[in-house]
Design a protein around this motif. Structure first.
Motif, PDB file in Angstrom:
ATOM      1  N   MET A  82       0.921  -0.805   0.122  1.00  0.00           N
ATOM      2  CA  MET A  82       0.029   0.177  -0.208  1.00  0.00           C
ATOM      3  C   MET A  82       0.869   1.232  -0.228  1.00  0.00           C
ATOM      4  SD  MET A  82      -2.678  -1.119   3.294  1.00  0.00           S
ATOM      5  CE  MET A  82      -4.194  -2.561   3.099  1.00  0.00           C
ATOM      6  N   ASP A  83       1.065   2.023  -1.159  1.00  0.00           N
ATOM      7  CA  ASP A  83       1.827   3.711  -1.292  1.00  0.00           C
ATOM      8  C   ASP A  83       0.802   4.445  -0.363  1.00  0.00           C
ATOM      9  OD1 ASP A  83       3.733   5.134  -1.443  1.00  0.00           O
ATOM     10  OD2 ASP A  83       3.981   4.733  -3.767  1.00  0.00           O
ATOM     11  N   GLU A  84       1.226   5.563   0.141  1.00  0.00           N
ATOM     12  CA  GLU A  84       0.264   5.892   0.629  1.00  0.00           C
ATOM     13  C   GLU A  84      -1.594   5.665   0.854  1.00  0.00           C
ATOM     14  OE1 GLU A  84       1.488   9.311   2.706  1.00  0.00           O
ATOM     15  OE2 GLU A  84       3.284   8.856   1.778  1.00  0.00           O
ATOM     16  N   PRO A  85      -1.972   5.123   1.439  1.00  0.00           N
ATOM     17  CA  PRO A  85      -3.282   4.441   1.610  1.00  0.00           C
ATOM     18  C   PRO A  85      -4.604   5.506   2.042  1.00  0.00           C
ATOM     19  CG  PRO A  85      -1.978   3.454   2.943  1.00  0.00           C
ATOM     20  CD  PRO A  85      -1.483   4.090   2.379  1.00  0.00           C
ATOM     21  N   THR A  86      -4.210   6.074   2.668  1.00  0.00           N
ATOM     22  CA  THR A  86      -5.293   6.870   3.326  1.00  0.00           C
ATOM     23  C   THR A  86      -4.755   8.578   2.574  1.00  0.00           C
ATOM     24  OG1 THR A  86      -3.907   8.320   5.333  1.00  0.00           O
ATOM     25  CG2 THR A  86      -5.185   5.525   5.067  1.00  0.00           C
ATOM     26  N   ARG A  87      -4.170   8.827   0.935  1.00  0.00           N
ATOM     27  CA  ARG A  87      -3.901  10.143   0.771  1.00  0.00           C
ATOM     28  C   ARG A  87      -5.513  10.583   0.657  1.00  0.00           C
ATOM     29  NH1 ARG A  87      -1.483  11.281  -4.975  1.00  0.00           N
ATOM     30  NH2 ARG A  87      -1.180  13.742  -4.871  1.00  0.00           N
ATOM     31  N   GLY A  88      -4.744  11.822   1.384  1.00  0.00           N
ATOM     32  CA  GLY A  88      -6.924  12.771   0.745  1.00  0.00           C
ATOM     33  C   GLY A  88      -7.292  12.228   1.390  1.00  0.00           C
ATOM     34  N   ILE A  89      -7.496  10.798   2.345  1.00  0.00           N
ATOM     35  CA  ILE A  89      -9.323  10.939   2.939  1.00  0.00           C
ATOM     36  C   ILE A  89      -9.232  11.624   4.088  1.00  0.00           C
ATOM     37  CG2 ILE A  89     -10.149   8.632   3.693  1.00  0.00           C
ATOM     38  CD1 ILE A  89      -8.573   7.178   2.085  1.00  0.00           C
ATOM     39  N   ASP A  90     -10.715  11.833   4.684  1.00  0.00           N
ATOM     40  CA  ASP A  90     -11.010  12.616   5.855  1.00  0.00           C
ATOM     41  C   ASP A  90     -10.719  11.558   6.951  1.00  0.00           C
ATOM     42  OD1 ASP A  90     -13.452  10.955   6.906  1.00  0.00           O
ATOM     43  OD2 ASP A  90     -13.917  11.391   4.638  1.00  0.00           O
ATOM     44  N   VAL A  91     -11.027  11.904   7.478  1.00  0.00           N
ATOM     45  CA  VAL A  91     -10.808  11.141   9.464  1.00  0.00           C
ATOM     46  C   VAL A  91     -11.158   9.984   9.665  1.00  0.00           C
ATOM     47  CG1 VAL A  91     -12.236  12.996  10.766  1.00  0.00           C
ATOM     48  CG2 VAL A  91      -9.881  12.032  12.021  1.00  0.00           C
ATOM     49  N   GLY A  92     -12.901  10.068   9.508  1.00  0.00           N
ATOM     50  CA  GLY A  92     -13.648   9.346   9.632  1.00  0.00           C
ATOM     51  C   GLY A  92     -13.388   8.471   8.897  1.00  0.00           C
ATOM     52  N   ALA A  93     -13.173   8.408   7.472  1.00  0.00           N
ATOM     53  CA  ALA A  93     -12.515   7.286   6.689  1.00  0.00           C
ATOM     54  C   ALA A  93     -11.381   6.505   6.814  1.00  0.00           C
ATOM     55  CB  ALA A  93     -13.055   8.129   4.708  1.00  0.00           C
ATOM     56  N   LYS A  94     -10.475   7.729   7.553  1.00  0.00           N
ATOM     57  CA  LYS A  94      -9.012   6.887   7.100  1.00  0.00           C
ATOM     58  C   LYS A  94      -9.384   5.701   8.635  1.00  0.00           C
ATOM     59  CE  LYS A  94      -6.063  10.449   6.070  1.00  0.00           C
ATOM     60  NZ  LYS A  94      -5.027  11.619   7.672  1.00  0.00           N
ATOM     61  N   TYR A  95     -10.069   6.471   9.405  1.00  0.00           N
ATOM     62  CA  TYR A  95     -10.365   5.162  10.331  1.00  0.00           C
ATOM     63  C   TYR A  95     -10.734   4.246  10.225  1.00  0.00           C
ATOM     64  CZ  TYR A  95     -11.743   3.562  15.836  1.00  0.00           C
ATOM     65  OH  TYR A  95     -11.189   3.094  17.044  1.00  0.00           O
ATOM     66  N   GLU A  96     -11.807   3.769   9.428  1.00  0.00           N
ATOM     67  CA  GLU A  96     -12.490   2.843   8.965  1.00  0.00           C
ATOM     68  C   GLU A  96     -11.382   2.134   7.719  1.00  0.00           C
ATOM     69  OE1 GLU A  96     -15.527   4.334   6.356  1.00  0.00           O
ATOM     70  OE2 GLU A  96     -17.431   4.515   7.925  1.00  0.00           O
ATOM     71  N   ILE A  97     -10.555   2.901   7.211  1.00  0.00           N
ATOM     72  CA  ILE A  97      -9.297   2.176   6.529  1.00  0.00           C
ATOM     73  C   ILE A  97      -8.635   1.300   7.949  1.00  0.00           C
ATOM     74  CG2 ILE A  97      -7.247   2.611   4.695  1.00  0.00           C
ATOM     75  CD1 ILE A  97     -10.131   2.504   3.339  1.00  0.00           C
ATOM     76  N   TYR A  98      -8.345   2.178   8.492  1.00  0.00           N
ATOM     77  CA  TYR A  98      -7.317   1.457   9.468  1.00  0.00           C
ATOM     78  C   TYR A  98      -7.302   0.284  10.514  1.00  0.00           C
ATOM     79  CZ  TYR A  98      -4.837   6.078   9.843  1.00  0.00           C
ATOM     80  OH  TYR A  98      -4.096   7.623   9.403  1.00  0.00           O
ATOM     81  N   GLU A  99      -8.902  -0.025  10.234  1.00  0.00           N
ATOM     82  CA  GLU A  99      -9.521  -0.895  10.933  1.00  0.00           C
ATOM     83  C   GLU A  99      -9.371  -2.328  10.043  1.00  0.00           C
ATOM     84  OE1 GLU A  99     -13.259   0.147  13.388  1.00  0.00           O
ATOM     85  OE2 GLU A  99     -13.886   1.152  11.772  1.00  0.00           O
ATOM     86  N   LEU A 100      -9.817  -2.042   8.935  1.00  0.00           N
ATOM     87  CA  LEU A 100      -9.920  -2.522   7.431  1.00  0.00           C
ATOM     88  C   LEU A 100      -8.595  -3.610   7.591  1.00  0.00           C
ATOM     89  CD1 LEU A 100     -11.255  -3.639   4.818  1.00  0.00           C
ATOM     90  CD2 LEU A 100      -9.932  -1.837   3.626  1.00  0.00           C
ATOM     91  N   ILE A 101      -6.865  -2.160   7.331  1.00  0.00           N
ATOM     92  CA  ILE A 101      -6.353  -2.946   7.574  1.00  0.00           C
ATOM     93  C   ILE A 101      -5.154  -3.918   8.445  1.00  0.00           C
ATOM     94  CG2 ILE A 101      -3.514  -1.932   7.357  1.00  0.00           C
ATOM     95  CD1 ILE A 101      -4.328   0.342   6.242  1.00  0.00           C
ATOM     96  N   ILE A 102      -5.844  -3.312   9.512  1.00  0.00           N
ATOM     97  CA  ILE A 102      -5.891  -4.671  11.041  1.00  0.00           C
ATOM     98  C   ILE A 102      -6.167  -5.755  11.881  1.00  0.00           C
ATOM     99  CG2 ILE A 102      -5.781  -4.449  13.574  1.00  0.00           C
ATOM    100  CD1 ILE A 102      -5.364  -1.503  13.917  1.00  0.00           C
ATOM    101  N   LYS A 103      -7.930  -5.471  10.347  1.00  0.00           N
ATOM    102  CA  LYS A 103      -8.108  -6.641  10.176  1.00  0.00           C
ATOM    103  C   LYS A 103      -8.014  -7.622   9.142  1.00  0.00           C
ATOM    104  CE  LYS A 103     -13.553  -8.019   8.934  1.00  0.00           C
ATOM    105  NZ  LYS A 103     -13.292  -8.881   7.349  1.00  0.00           N
TER     106      LYS A 103
END
Length: 502
Positions: free
Chosen positions: A426-447
């Motif tokens: 993943m190269d800068e997977p949350t670039r340009g993503i808002d704080v709420g959506a970032k949290y969801e991406i982080y949860e997905l990565i950890i899952k």
């Protein structure tokens, strides 16, 4: 927040915009003070881009007025706005990559001499003066294609300034910049403020908003829910205004348990700049391995070399003790590798396609009935990924270009998840993503890590790389300068390692 009218350079009054039955902006009132930085925040899909498109005349607003210096304006498009003193630097850069810096700076307004011939000398002098004034060192004859994303972004900012704009809108300008470059940008912004120029600063980075902005406004679901002086608010209030709820922590708990080493990179080197030199490290099964470094350190090049889209000079890649020296992306994909690229619009999406096409394109064999593709299977898979990723859209037949940047990134995640990858780069997977959506991406990565997938993630955001990884490899000038355990390191150590081979 009351302001004297003389202090207001730009005033948006009662702006509304609908697309069909979907009301995207609802009576927006926004004042930008002269010689200040106005932070503009909101989740992806909140209406920020639509508001800017209405301001610049790309979209025609349904209601409302726009006042510049107290006079009503209605621009026919971005060029009209630019020539009347309002400029915008977009997050997704739109430049002529085969032309050089100088040509891009003067595109559409080449100066000519008395004979009507393009005046190269004047172009060179004006461009050199501009970059010198901004404290930037740039080779004016370099083709844009050969410059890093951060260098290209700085050139775009310089171009906006060259039009003598009174208001400059910066859309996520630091999304690809490292710490030193951000400091340069902020110094430039402060200099512009002193000249009475106003800036609208669209960003998802809380710490930057508090560092550079004088005022901050928050959009949520098409409504302006908050405008305050920066000293009168705090991070928790901003997050609550953006997402409609409080986020107590910016990062979910990293509770995955990495297993045995499963991916081995041994003595990897490349021929072409920036050269990778003798890179060796192992990544464990179910591990989130971060890659940090300054822009140009070789992080992206390392991911591309592992994935087979950049030529190796020497070295080997092993997965489950099997040699994986891929010569192209298809080979990597066939062995369960996936790559999210930094520039989603350039090489991650088919912008003329819909969500279904973009979600299923990497896995078409999976959706066949006999020899033909099954549209129902493709639509069902797309609907599943829309639910999994909480993608904001009307449905699977929406054009991908109609989605906000963060929702486009969710579609890219969904595309790769359909292939059930074992190794996710993943190269800068949350670039340009808002704080709420970032949290969801982080949860997905950890899952995904807890499910045993191996993840290598590149990030330029120091809090992010420290917030979601198990270990961090630090790159410096094409070399691996160190590997640290995330829980045992800090920002100072990462910065020191990133400068080791400079």
């Amino acid at each position: 927040m009351a302001d004297k009218q003389d202090d207001i350079i730009l005033s948006i009054q009662g702006m509304s915009k609908s697309f069909g039955r979907n009301r995207v902006l609802n009576h927006i009132n926004l004042n930008v003070r002269r010689g200040t930085v106005m932070g503009l925040m909101g989740e992806n899909g909140a209406g920020k881009s639509t508001m800017m498109n209405c301001l610049f005349g790309t979209y025609q607003k349904d209601e409302g007025t726009i006042l510049l210096n107290g006079k009503e304006v209605a621009f026919s498009g971005p060029k009209d706005a630019l020539e009347n003193g309002i400029a915008m630097v977009h997050q997704e850069l739109n430049q002529c990559l085969d032309r050089n810096v100088k040509d891009n700076l003067f595109l559409g307004r080449y100066p000519t001499n008395a004979l009507g011939v393009i005046d190269e000398g004047r172009m060179r002098k004006e461009a050199a003066d501009l970059f010198r004034k901004l404290g930037l060192t740039v080779n004016l004859n370099t083709p844009m294609r050969n410059m890093s994303v951060s260098q290209r972004q700085m050139c775009e900012i310089a171009k906006a300034i060259s039009y003598n704009a009174q208001v400059i809108v910066l859309d996520e300008p630091t999304s690809s910049l490292m710490t030193q470059e951000v400091e340069k940008l902020f110094a430039m912004m402060r200099m512009l403020k002193e000249q009475g120029i106003s800036l609208i600063y669209i960003s998802h980075k809380m710490d930057e908003i508090f560092e550079i902005c004088d005022d901050v406004s928050v959009l949520r679901d098409g409504e302006l829910v908050m405008t305050k002086r920066i000293e009168d608010t705090n991070m928790n209030e901003l997050i609550a205004a953006m997402v409609g709820r409080s986020l107590d922590n910016r990062f979910p708990p990293v509770d995955n348990t990495p297993g045995e080493p499963i991916l081995s990179i041994q003595h990897l080197s490349t021929k072409y700049a920036p050269n990778l030199s003798d890179i060796t490290f192992d990544v464990r099964k179910g591990e989130i391995f971060g890659l940090y470094g300054l822009v140009g350190a070789g992080r992206t090049e390392l991911l591309e070399t592992i994935f087979g889209i950049r030529t190796r000079a020497s070295g080997r890649v092993y997965f489950r003790d099997k040699l994986m020296n891929f010569s192209n992306a298809q080979e990597a994909m066939d062995y369960g590798f996936a790559l999210i690229t930094e520039e989603r619009k350039a090489n991650g999406l088919f912008l003329k396609g819909d969500l279904t096409f973009n979600t299923t394109i990497a896995n078409l064999n999976h959706y066949k009935s006999g020899v033909a593709l099954s549209k129902p299977k493709m639509v069902n898979a797309t609907n599943d990924e829309i639910k999994t990723m909480h993608t904001k859209c009307m449905g699977p037949d929406d054009l991908i270009s109609s989605l906000s940047g963060g929702n486009q990134q969710k579609v890219i995640f969904g595309k790769w998840l359909e292939r059930a990858p074992q190794v996710f780069l993943m190269d800068e997977p949350t670039r340009g993503i808002d704080v709420g959506a970032k949290y969801e991406i982080y949860e997905l990565i950890i899952k995904m890590a807890k499910e045993g997938k191996t993840i290598i993630v590149v990030s330029s955001e120091m809090p992010e790389i420290l917030g979601i990884t198990n270990r961090i490899g630090v790159m410096s000038n094409g070399r691996l300068s160190g590997i640290v355990n995330t829980k045992e390191t800090n920002q100072e150590e990462l910065l020191r390692l990133s400068a080791k081979y400079l």
